[in-house]
Design an enzyme around this catalytic site. Sequence first.
Site, PDB file in Angstrom:
ATOM      1  N   CYS A  89     -42.184  -6.795  -8.199  1.00 53.47           N
ATOM      2  CA  CYS A  89     -41.446  -8.051  -8.329  1.00 53.47           C
ATOM      3  C   CYS A  89     -40.654  -8.380  -7.068  1.00 53.47           C
ATOM      4  O   CYS A  89     -39.998  -9.410  -6.996  1.00 53.47           O
ATOM      5  CB  CYS A  89     -40.520  -7.973  -9.546  1.00 53.47           C
ATOM      6  SG  CYS A  89     -41.414  -7.850 -11.098  1.00 53.47           S
TER       7      CYS A  89
ATOM      8  N   LYS B 136     -51.355  -9.163 -15.689  1.00 55.99           N
ATOM      9  CA  LYS B 136     -50.466  -9.467 -14.559  1.00 55.99           C
ATOM     10  C   LYS B 136     -49.107  -8.780 -14.694  1.00 55.99           C
ATOM     11  O   LYS B 136     -48.379  -8.665 -13.704  1.00 55.99           O
ATOM     12  CB  LYS B 136     -50.279 -10.972 -14.395  1.00 55.99           C
ATOM     13  CG  LYS B 136     -49.497 -11.671 -15.488  1.00 55.99           C
ATOM     14  CD  LYS B 136     -49.424 -13.161 -15.231  1.00 55.99           C
ATOM     15  CE  LYS B 136     -48.633 -13.899 -16.301  1.00 55.99           C
ATOM     16  NZ  LYS B 136     -47.221 -13.553 -16.313  1.00 55.99           N
TER      17      LYS B 136
END
Length: 320
Positions: free
Chosen positions: A251, A93
């Site tokens: 992000c 991840k």
Amino acid sequence: MPTQPPVRIGARGSKLSLAQAGQMQRQIAQALGADPGDGAEVARVAPLTVITTTGDRVQDRRLLEIGGKGLFTKEIEDALLEGRIDCAVHSLKDMPSVLPQGLCIAAIPEREDPRDAFLSRGAERLEDLTHGAVLGTASLRRQAQSLFRRPDLQVQLLRGNVDTRLAKLDAGEADAIILAYAGLKRLGLGHLPMSLIDPKQAPPAPGQGALAIETRAADRDLSWVLALRHEATMVAVAAERGALTALEGSCRTPIGAHAWFEGAALHLIIEALSPDGRQRFRHAGEQDVTRMADPAASAHDLGMSLGQAIKGEAGDAIVL
């Protein structure tokens, strides 16, 4: 006794990273012909090098403010490209959707539980927190998913390793935190969550629970690499990372993806949200990828198509 040169492993120095790297170190040593129970022999044939990344050094800001999730991999990837190590062990991840030229994700071992874990100082579920409670997280996805369910919550930046976040929860800096259940289990802390979050209702990060073995592209099919691959896991995470690629996941974009098999059918749910949790876009699909010539490529295409459908609907609403 192994006869080939040692396979040098690179990993971050956090307790969780070292636990994960140690697990892979033993499997690599076994694939090389060593006794995985002989610590000295394991260290000789598969030596571990600890590499500190920028993401480890900077703990007071969100990753999106300092360059994204690639900051957990850059220094390790530099060591790979320079030939100082032969492979790297990452949490999948944490891997960007695009890798540096010359490197590849060569193997993904069998996945641990991909669910998010809810930890608090009393409440059993997110829904049980008092009005206006403080949720600590550094994940934009967890922030958005939590605010979608509980728009009254106060979300507070909470970075650091697992021990740091648990200590901050105990100290009252947050009323609840959300962590990857896989990491807690690998650290022997699987008993701590108050509950686990349904991955179909709130999909975890693409690839959560899986480890990535990154190598130079020329080494991707070495015998010890092939021994680490778990086909069903590789196909499932290919679907999730296909969605990540389509949505240009970083992000700055709250993206969740969950793929699982029911018989021969691969099921996939993906969602993207506005950072404030007010808007959520979801798509789901399934495919019998076992009939395809390249199951992982077909799974990736499924993720891409669902991700592109969301991108077409959401536009800039899902980008911070």
